[in-house]
Design an enzyme around this catalytic site. Structure first.
Site, PDB file in Angstrom:
ATOM      1  N   TYR A 149       0.847  -1.199   0.000  1.00 45.74           N
ATOM      2  CA  TYR A 149       0.000   0.000   0.000  1.00 45.74           C
ATOM      3  C   TYR A 149       0.885   1.252   0.000  1.00 45.74           C
ATOM      4  CZ  TYR A 149      -3.833  -3.265   0.867  1.00 45.74           C
ATOM      5  OH  TYR A 149      -4.738  -4.290   0.760  1.00 45.74           O
ATOM      6  N   GLU A 198     -27.034 -40.998   6.914  1.00 40.56           N
ATOM      7  CA  GLU A 198     -26.125 -40.845   5.767  1.00 40.56           C
ATOM      8  C   GLU A 198     -26.095 -42.182   5.029  1.00 40.56           C
ATOM      9  OE1 GLU A 198     -24.209 -38.658   3.977  1.00 40.56           O
ATOM     10  OE2 GLU A 198     -23.653 -40.488   2.879  1.00 40.56           O
TER      11      GLU A 198
END
Ligand SMILES: Cc1cc2nc3c(=O)[nH]c(=O)nc-3n(C[C@H](O)[C@H](O)[C@H](O)COP(=O)(O)O)c2cc1C
Ligand code: SF4
Length: 646
Positions: free
Chosen positions: A177, A416
């Site tokens: 920056y 499941e």
């Protein structure tokens, strides 16, 4: 292992800190358009403060509108920002945690769309990454007078930070920056007093420090974050950083926070490391800085396991350790470590979900922690009457829904059909470097047990089972099925599905053609190539791995190239036969030879159960890929939401 060092008191300047764990600055992109503090921001910082961290560095906040780097970035550019910041400081202080804002100017690392004008920089040299986002963008060189005025803006921002009641201020001098741009010979090509040589390049930051001191007084802690190395040819390296640190030490900086890289080197994977980067890639930079200063040094970057944090501190490689994404994933990370509840930590899996969202200017969210930024929306409220809840599917969405509903007091059973929980996450974790995905699956399994969910594996939910069990609520999380494209030869004996390849239920013969170059296709290609197979990827789009974040993608492409995987892009498969595939590009046909063709061309929702049981159960939720195949982040969120709504 004990974690004594981590929970030892520490000091930065005049400020006493409860422990050595730091929450580093992380832009959430949740501020208002004007850059003001929102409740959403406060709620997340409160969660982190309550989780036992020693110090919070509030996210990079822009000191001037032209330095704004993200559309909903927090601002500290005007006195109107103070009121919200005050509320934030109070909210954090209520938990006894010290905090300060990181003051930031993006310089050339922004584009007009984000900052509302032509970006400014020490020199008009554009950033390659920004140029990619906006080919028209070109930063303007600040005049000598403007540079001095910009230093005033940093000082004013520091003053606002103090006026808001914060305990210290951090100067953002890292990540490429504005301040890094002045410090670095790579980006500073000025010939005035702010460039030319080391002293010239240092002038801007030294003026900032001096002006800040004049505003905040001699005893107010001022820290700075630096990139220990830019990892760019001709840029700042660690030897250069050590010189910078010595100057800043003399100028009165109270602590050095050492990160690394700039936007252009971000794809190398150290600033915000993905799964493929080994742990703690920047610690040695912090240690090198420690050798030239007596001021405290903070290290950061994928130091995400408690043992590693303790180790860094015990070895005196740094004085403080910042754990960023670990706190997005689990704000209670410090508290759980302190109380010896390591098994309860929801670890960051470095999937890059959060940062990929930020870099595409969306609001930051966390894959494994749907509560991050949704603390209010997803409140886990105990229920007055328990309901019988059936969850169909033990993938990430189903498991999340199940444990959340159970924690609220419901009686939950999860079914499941496979013998293993985890769904797509199990397969996603199989390609090289993706193992951390399993860490989350194991966490979810522990959550099921902890919250008393009955788990039945190897059993598929059918309308008959629903009829038999008569649940009050059904949550359908049955996931997705692979898409079979309408291509001649797709049903051939040499054509297999990527999921079956990873499951090991089908065999492939080299050379193998992977049809589809998204995350799944590239993953399976790498997995096969690592086993010594000859692999080719065929993709219709211009590039492969477009559904991955930047550094994940760059590192994957590098690995694929090293493994000798051939990549064909912009080619549409028109036919498959026993000799490979025929592809077409701009009307021209071509043959690509291969023995096995692996399909990785997307998925469609599995809605069979939803359709079959509609009307059979009063309260029905469909979540995750069974609504529409998307990222696991969305599936996990929907699971949590259903768990909260039941
Ligand atoms: C979503 C996100 C936002 C970030 N924003 C900032 C920022 O505002 N300022 C900064 O210096 N670094 C920022 N970073 C980098 C982090 O502070 C930290 O250095 C990095 O995530 C590596 O640490 P970790 O592996 O513990 O997450 C950000 C990282 C993430 C993931
Ligand atoms: S989104 Fe992924 S990388 Fe980001 S904090 Fe969550 S788990 Fe970590």
């Amino acid at each position: 292992m004990t974690f004594e060092k981590m929970f030892e008191e520490g000091h930065i300047g005049t400020m006493k800190l409860e422990n050595r764990i730091v929450c580093p600055p992380m832009v959430r992109n949740w501020a208002s358009e004007e850059g003001l503090v929102t409740d959403r921001l406060i709620n997340n910082y409160v969660a982190i403060a309550a989780g036992g961290v020693g110090m919070i560095i509030v996210e990079a906040s822009y000191i001037h509108p032209i330095g704004k780097g993200f559309v909903n970035q927090l601002g500290i550019y005007d006195d109107k920002c103070i009121e919200g910041l005050k509320a934030l400081a109070v909210a954090i202080h209520n938990h006894g945690v010290k905090a300060g804002v990181q003051i930031h100017h993006a310089g050339r690392q922004t584009i007009p769309e984000f900052c509302g004008g032509q970006p400014v920089a020490p020199s008009p040299k554009p950033c390659g990454i920004m140029k990619f986002l906006d080919p028209e963008y070109s930063p303007r060189e600040l005049t000598t007078e403007e540079v001095g005025l910009m230093a005033d803006c940093y000082a004013e921002a520091a003053r606002r930070n103090k006026d808001a009641g914060f305990d210290f201020v951090e100067i953002h001098g890292a990540h490429g920056y504005l301040i890094t741009q002045f410090l670095s010979p790579y980006t500073n090509e000025r010939t005035d007093k702010y460039g030319g040589d080391f002293a010239g390049r240092m002038r801007f930051v030294l003026e900032i420090v001096e002006k800040i001191r004049a505003k905040v007084g001699p005893d107010y802690p001022v820290t700075i974050r630096l990139s220990g190395s830019e990892f760019m040819e001709g840029g700042i390296d660690i030897a250069y950083t050590r010189k910078i640190v010595q100057e800043l030490d003399k100028a009165g900086i109270d602590a050095f926070h050492i990160s690394g890289e700039i936007y252009e080197s971000y794809p190398q994977g150290r600033m915000i490391p993905p799964m493929a980067t080994p742990a703690a890639p920047l610690v040695e930079l912090a240690t090198a800085v420690k050798e030239v200063t007596s001021k405290p040094v903070i290290t950061v970057s994928k130091i995400y396991r408690p043992g590693l944090v303790e180790d860094v501190l015990v070895k005196n490689q740094a004085d403080f350790v910042a754990i960023g994404r670990s706190l997005l994933a689990d704000p209670e990370w410090p508290k759980k470590v302190k109380e010896g509840r390591l098994g309860e930590i929801n670890y960051c899996i470095t999937c890059q979900g959060c940062i990929d969202l930020l870099f595409s200017q969306q609001d930051v969210r966390c894959t494994v922690n749907p509560w991050c930024g949704r603390e209010e929306e997803l409140e886990i409220k105990p229920v007055p009457t328990a309901k019988k809840v059936m969850v169909a599917g033990g993938g990430p969405a189903g498991m999340e829904a199940a444990w959340v509903a159970a924690q609220r007091g419901h009686q939950v059973t999860l079914y499941e059909k496979n013998h293993q929980l985890g769904g797509q996450m199990v397969l996603a974790a199989m390609p090289p470097t993706r193992d951390d995905i399993n860490v989350f699956t194991r966490y979810q399994i522990r959550q099921l047990a902890k919250n008393g969910v009955s788990v039945i594996t190897g059993k598929e939910v059918t309308p008959e089972l629903v009829n038999e069990e008569k649940p009050d609520v059904i949550i359908i999380a049955t996931g997705s099925c692979p898409t079979k494209p309408d291509i001649p030869g797709v049903d051939g004996t040499n054509v297999v599905d990527a999921r079956d390849v990873l499951r090991g239920t089908v065999r492939c013969r080299s050379p193998i053609i992977v049809a589809g170059g998204g995350l799944v296709g590239c993953g399976v290609a790498e997995w096969l190539a690592q086993k010594g197979e000859k692999v080719k990827i065929v993709e219709m789009l211009e590039n492969v791995a477009q559904d991955m974040g930047l550094n994940d993608m760059m590192m994957l492409l590098d690995r694929l190239s090293k493994l000798g995987v051939e990549i064909f892009t912009k080619k549409r498969i028109t036919k498959i036969d026993l000799h490979g595939v025929t592809v077409e590009e701009e009307g021209k046909a071509e043959e690509i030879a291969g023995e096995t063709v692996v399909l990785a061309m997307g998925a469609r929702p599995d809605q069979e159960l939803t359709e079959a049981v509609k009307g059979q159960v009063l309260e029905l939720y469909t979540v995750g890929d069974s609504v529409e195949p998307r990222k696991s982040m969305d599936a996990i969120y929907e699971g949590a939401k259903a768990g909260c709504q039941v």
